[in-house]
Design an enzyme around this catalytic site. Structure first.
Site, mmCIF file in Angstrom:
data_model
loop_
_atom_site.group_PDB
_atom_site.id
_atom_site.type_symbol
_atom_site.label_atom_id
_atom_site.label_comp_id
_atom_site.label_asym_id
_atom_site.label_seq_id
_atom_site.Cartn_x
_atom_site.Cartn_y
_atom_site.Cartn_z
ATOM 1 N N HIS A 101 2.287 14.143 -25.539
ATOM 2 C CA HIS A 101 0.840 14.066 -25.814
ATOM 3 C C HIS A 101 0.283 15.247 -24.811
ATOM 4 C CE1 HIS A 101 0.591 11.068 -29.103
ATOM 5 N NE2 HIS A 101 1.842 11.041 -28.582
ATOM 6 N N SER A 127 14.692 12.995 -22.698
ATOM 7 C CA SER A 127 14.904 14.171 -21.450
ATOM 8 C C SER A 127 13.531 13.881 -20.590
ATOM 9 C CB SER A 127 15.024 15.406 -22.172
ATOM 10 O OG SER A 127 15.216 16.329 -21.373
ATOM 11 N N ASP A 132 5.285 8.083 -22.210
ATOM 12 C CA ASP A 132 5.949 6.703 -21.751
ATOM 13 C C ASP A 132 7.194 7.090 -20.669
ATOM 14 O OD1 ASP A 132 4.092 5.390 -22.909
ATOM 15 O OD2 ASP A 132 5.457 4.119 -24.107
#
EC number: 4.1.1.65
Length: 286
Positions: free
Chosen positions: A145, A249, A88
């Site tokens: 992921h 980050s 995200d």
């Protein structure tokens, strides 16, 4: 104020000391004070706790537990695509690698060799390839992921600076993503080698992978490398968690030269969600 002037104070800040302090605070278990800190953070940044597997703020015993919280089952379905978005966040930049140069922001580029820690042979795999740089803000989900199936072959810790990685800093600090501390993960895939780089930043207390655990600290100031072969081989499927940030980050991905077509809806600064279509090999994304 220009972006270069805006980031000037970052050159002067004791970034490593601030990061060590933030790491201690984030890992502390202080009961009501920890819950109050988490509640303040949720309100300030608009964190959507309804998506969390555990939405109860008071159930997290440390800020780190909250920050790396899991999502509800099914919260991020995977698109049918060769490459899905691994996080995200928001798009910083993406596109073709010009020879060995990765576009950072107007007036700034850096080399694939610099990003991967100086390994010319590894960098050569991505000459004229493609890249995607994705920024995770404080409000985002902070697990990373896999965009595709991959077999891990190497992991390299590259010491470096700890500038912030927000859009203003990306425009104001030359070579930012090849300058900051980072963890370079190299995978073999059906379409050749692929690199997923976790880039550190100010107050990012640590970066971790599912196969290794916390990679930093310690911050020893030297390049470290791990190889994964034979019994140590690690295979991860598309959509599986591969790592996480303790505070926000950026990830930078490198893909080899080939007919890779990015999602036509993608554009710099666009918000992105884990699991959405990122790109396809050999055909236009639809």
């Amino acid at each position: 104020m220009s972006d270069r002037l805006a980031v000037l104070p970052q050159y002067l800040l004791p970034k490593h000391r601030l990061t060590r302090f933030a790491g201690r605070v984030a890992s502390a278990r202080r009961g009501a004070r920890t819950t109050a800190l988490i509640r303040w953070f949720v309100n300030k940044y608009g964190v959507d706790m309804a998506e969390a597997a555990d939405p109860d703020i008071a159930s997290y015993s440390s800020f780190n537990e909250f920050f790396t919280r899991a999502l509800k089952e099914g919260a991020r379905p995977l698109a049918r695509a060769d490459l899905v978005c691994p996080v995200d966040g928001a798009i910083s930049q993406f596109g073709r690698i010009e020879d060995d140069q990765i576009f950072q922001a107007k007036g700034h580029a850096y080399s694939t060799r610099a990003l991967v820690g100086g390994d010319a042979a590894l960098a050569a795999h991505f000459r004229h390839g493609s890249f995607a740089t994705l920024y995770l803000s404080p409000r985002d989900y902070h697990r990373i992921h896999m965009p595709c199936d991959g077999r891990l072959t190497r992991m390299v810790y590259v010491p470096g600076d700890l500038f912030s990685v927000n859009p203003t800093t990306a425009r104001g600090v030359p070579g930012l993503f090849a300058r900051n501390e980072r963890v370079v993960c190299v995978f073999e895939t059906a379409h050749g080698p692929f690199v997923l780089t976790l880039v550190g930043a100010t107050i990012v207390g640590s970066m971790a992978t599912v196969w290794h655990g916390v990679v930093n600290p310690p911050r020893l100031g030297e390049l470290r490398e791990w190889r994964y072969e034979g019994a140590d081989a690690v295979m991860l499927r598309q959509g599986e968690e591969m790592g996480r940030f303790l505070l926000g980050s950026t990830v930078v991905m490198l893909f080899p030269e080939g007919p890779l077509s990015f999602n036509p809806d993608w554009a710099p600064a666009r918000a992105i969600r884990l699991g959405e279509r990122m790109a396809d090999w050999g055909s236009a994304a639809t």
